[in-house]
Write an enzyme that holds these catalytic residues in place. Structure first.
Site, PDB file in Angstrom:
ATOM      1  N   HIS A  13     -22.847 -19.832 -14.875  1.00 61.47           N
ATOM      2  CA  HIS A  13     -21.951 -18.722 -14.577  1.00 61.47           C
ATOM      3  C   HIS A  13     -20.455 -18.876 -14.726  1.00 61.47           C
ATOM      4  O   HIS A  13     -20.075 -19.914 -14.222  1.00 61.47           O
ATOM      5  CB  HIS A  13     -22.299 -18.547 -12.870  1.00 61.47           C
ATOM      6  CG  HIS A  13     -21.883 -17.425 -12.445  1.00 61.47           C
ATOM      7  ND1 HIS A  13     -20.789 -17.489 -11.333  1.00 61.47           N
ATOM      8  CD2 HIS A  13     -22.012 -16.205 -12.643  1.00 61.47           C
ATOM      9  CE1 HIS A  13     -20.472 -16.261 -11.148  1.00 61.47           C
ATOM     10  NE2 HIS A  13     -21.360 -15.553 -11.938  1.00 61.47           N
ATOM     11  N   GLU A  40     -23.267 -17.179 -18.879  1.00 61.08           N
ATOM     12  CA  GLU A  40     -22.928 -16.047 -18.418  1.00 61.08           C
ATOM     13  C   GLU A  40     -21.413 -15.875 -18.747  1.00 61.08           C
ATOM     14  O   GLU A  40     -20.816 -16.819 -18.181  1.00 61.08           O
ATOM     15  CB  GLU A  40     -23.386 -15.670 -17.167  1.00 61.08           C
ATOM     16  CG  GLU A  40     -23.203 -14.161 -16.947  1.00 61.08           C
ATOM     17  CD  GLU A  40     -21.691 -14.135 -15.738  1.00 61.08           C
ATOM     18  OE1 GLU A  40     -21.498 -12.750 -15.356  1.00 61.08           O
ATOM     19  OE2 GLU A  40     -21.103 -14.872 -15.680  1.00 61.08           O
ATOM     20  N   ASP A  42     -17.824 -13.053 -18.647  1.00 64.33           N
ATOM     21  CA  ASP A  42     -17.372 -11.597 -18.236  1.00 64.33           C
ATOM     22  C   ASP A  42     -16.313 -11.188 -19.589  1.00 64.33           C
ATOM     23  O   ASP A  42     -15.656 -11.947 -19.708  1.00 64.33           O
ATOM     24  CB  ASP A  42     -16.519 -11.580 -16.855  1.00 64.33           C
ATOM     25  CG  ASP A  42     -17.618 -12.181 -15.846  1.00 64.33           C
ATOM     26  OD1 ASP A  42     -18.511 -11.401 -15.530  1.00 64.33           O
ATOM     27  OD2 ASP A  42     -17.199 -13.193 -15.312  1.00 64.33           O
ATOM     28  N   HIS A  55     -12.858 -12.487 -15.811  1.00 66.04           N
ATOM     29  CA  HIS A  55     -13.467 -11.919 -14.568  1.00 66.04           C
ATOM     30  C   HIS A  55     -12.643 -10.967 -13.952  1.00 66.04           C
ATOM     31  O   HIS A  55     -13.072  -9.886 -13.859  1.00 66.04           O
ATOM     32  CB  HIS A  55     -13.903 -13.062 -13.755  1.00 66.04           C
ATOM     33  CG  HIS A  55     -14.611 -12.439 -12.650  1.00 66.04           C
ATOM     34  ND1 HIS A  55     -14.335 -11.981 -11.306  1.00 66.04           N
ATOM     35  CD2 HIS A  55     -16.052 -12.013 -12.244  1.00 66.04           C
ATOM     36  CE1 HIS A  55     -14.981 -11.215 -10.614  1.00 66.04           C
ATOM     37  NE2 HIS A  55     -16.088 -11.495 -11.189  1.00 66.04           N
ATOM     38  N   GLU A 114     -21.520 -10.130 -19.614  1.00 71.02           N
ATOM     39  CA  GLU A 114     -21.172  -9.044 -18.462  1.00 71.02           C
ATOM     40  C   GLU A 114     -19.995  -8.196 -19.049  1.00 71.02           C
ATOM     41  O   GLU A 114     -19.178  -8.628 -19.199  1.00 71.02           O
ATOM     42  CB  GLU A 114     -21.096  -9.639 -17.292  1.00 71.02           C
ATOM     43  CG  GLU A 114     -20.719  -8.507 -16.145  1.00 71.02           C
ATOM     44  CD  GLU A 114     -20.490  -9.053 -14.523  1.00 71.02           C
ATOM     45  OE1 GLU A 114     -20.652 -10.155 -14.374  1.00 71.02           O
ATOM     46  OE2 GLU A 114     -20.020  -8.072 -14.089  1.00 71.02           O
TER      47      GLU A 114
HETATM   48  O1  G3P Z   1     -23.485 -11.430 -13.910  1.00 69.24           O
HETATM   49  C1  G3P Z   1     -23.971 -11.998 -12.550  1.00 69.24           C
HETATM   50  C2  G3P Z   1     -22.638 -11.976 -12.196  1.00 69.24           C
HETATM   51  O2  G3P Z   1     -21.669 -12.662 -12.784  1.00 69.24           O
HETATM   52  C3  G3P Z   1     -22.135 -10.802 -11.227  1.00 69.24           C
HETATM   53  O3  G3P Z   1     -21.054 -11.066 -10.590  1.00 69.24           O
HETATM   54  O4  G3P Z   1     -18.642 -11.024 -10.032  1.00 69.24           O
HETATM   55  O5  G3P Z   1     -19.611 -12.985 -10.755  1.00 69.24           O
HETATM   56  O6  G3P Z   1     -19.249 -11.319 -12.118  1.00 69.24           O
HETATM   57  P1  G3P Z   1     -19.580 -11.893 -11.010  1.00 69.24           P
HETATM   58 MG    MG Z   2     -20.162 -11.831 -14.253  1.00 71.92          MG
END
Ligand code: G3P
Ligand code: MG
Length: 247
Positions: A13, A40, A42, A55, A114
């Protein structure tokens, strides 16, 4: 009936963000060293529409800059560091999406990207991300474009229909099936603590991939896998991969 878009059982993440500054090339490298096969990240855009891996809307928490990321040009953002205060990663740059893709390609890793638009920039953010993906993502590596923003997902659906999509939610909404069908999503990504066993059963039986964030304890991951969840996003991929004996 759709097929789940498969990522991995444990997805790093924001990279291996528990042990390195989130959303950086260092966090991707560490995820790879940890045995993760997928990250993952952003993405949002600069004032001149270049996607960066970050993020927050604001630069303040993670970078040497301040204010809205979308208020700065790519050239200005290129000069920032994103070490989030980690002493051993001092000077780690704020990466362009292009640089993250080049690294993932070299490491042969999958990506859940994302789309994280600053409110109001849902369309240009999705368009800019899709353009880079179309130009640079290797066809043979796993890729899912996800977003909380339904507007961004609709743009991705219409711009790059061949790329798998996931709707992200916190609590699963009553109309999850309608929304995922409308946006032609293959996956639903949801907050782990809010998911019920009944929802998990209904979602997976509908043919959707089901992935949960953010899971840092192996017992929680285990319970989710027992419910039929396909994978989890974790800040500590190495710990989970080891404790769950994932190959
Ligand atoms: O993509 C899953 C997760 O990353 C969504 O929440 O705030 O960590 O981007 P966040
Ligand atoms: Mg995310």
């Amino acid at each position: 009936m759709t097929e789940p878009a498969v990522l991995a059982k444990v997805i790093a993440h924001r990279g291996a963000s528990g042990d390195a500054p989130e959303n950086t090339l260092a966090a991707i490298n560490l995820a790879h060293q940890s045995g993760a096969t997928c990250v993952e990240l952003d993405a949002s855009i600069s004032s001149d529409n270049i996607p960066f891996v970050h993020h927050d809307d604001s630069l303040d928490r993670c970078t040497s800059g301040s204010g809205y990321l979308c208020a700065h040009t790519a050239e200005e953002l290129d000069s920032l560091t994103a070490d989030s205060g980690w002493e051993q990663y001092k000077g780690e740059p704020l990466p362009r999406l292009q640089a993250a893709i080049a690294l993932l390609t070299r490491l042969q890793m999958g990506l859940n990207l994302e789309i994280k638009p600053t409110p109001g920039l849902e369309e240009p953010t999705a368009l800019a991300v899709c353009e880079i993906i179309r130009e640079s993502w290797p066809i043979d590596l796993p890729l899912v474009l996800s977003s909380f923003s339904r507007e961004s997902l609709a743009v991705a659906r219409d711009t790059l229909p061949g790329a798998a999509r996931a709707l992200i939610v916190c609590a699963v909404p009553a109309d999850w099936q309608h929304q995922t069908q409308l946006l032609q999503c293959r996956n639903l990504h949801t907050a782990a603590p809010l998911l019920t066993a009944e929802q998990a059963k209904n979602i997976t039986e509908a043919g959707l991939g089901l992935y949960c964030f953010t899971v840092n304890k192996s017992a929680e991951a285990h319970a989710l896998f027992d419910m039929g969840v396909h994978g989890v996003f974790s800040d500590y991929p190495q710990k989970l991969i080891n404790e769950l004996n994932i190959e």
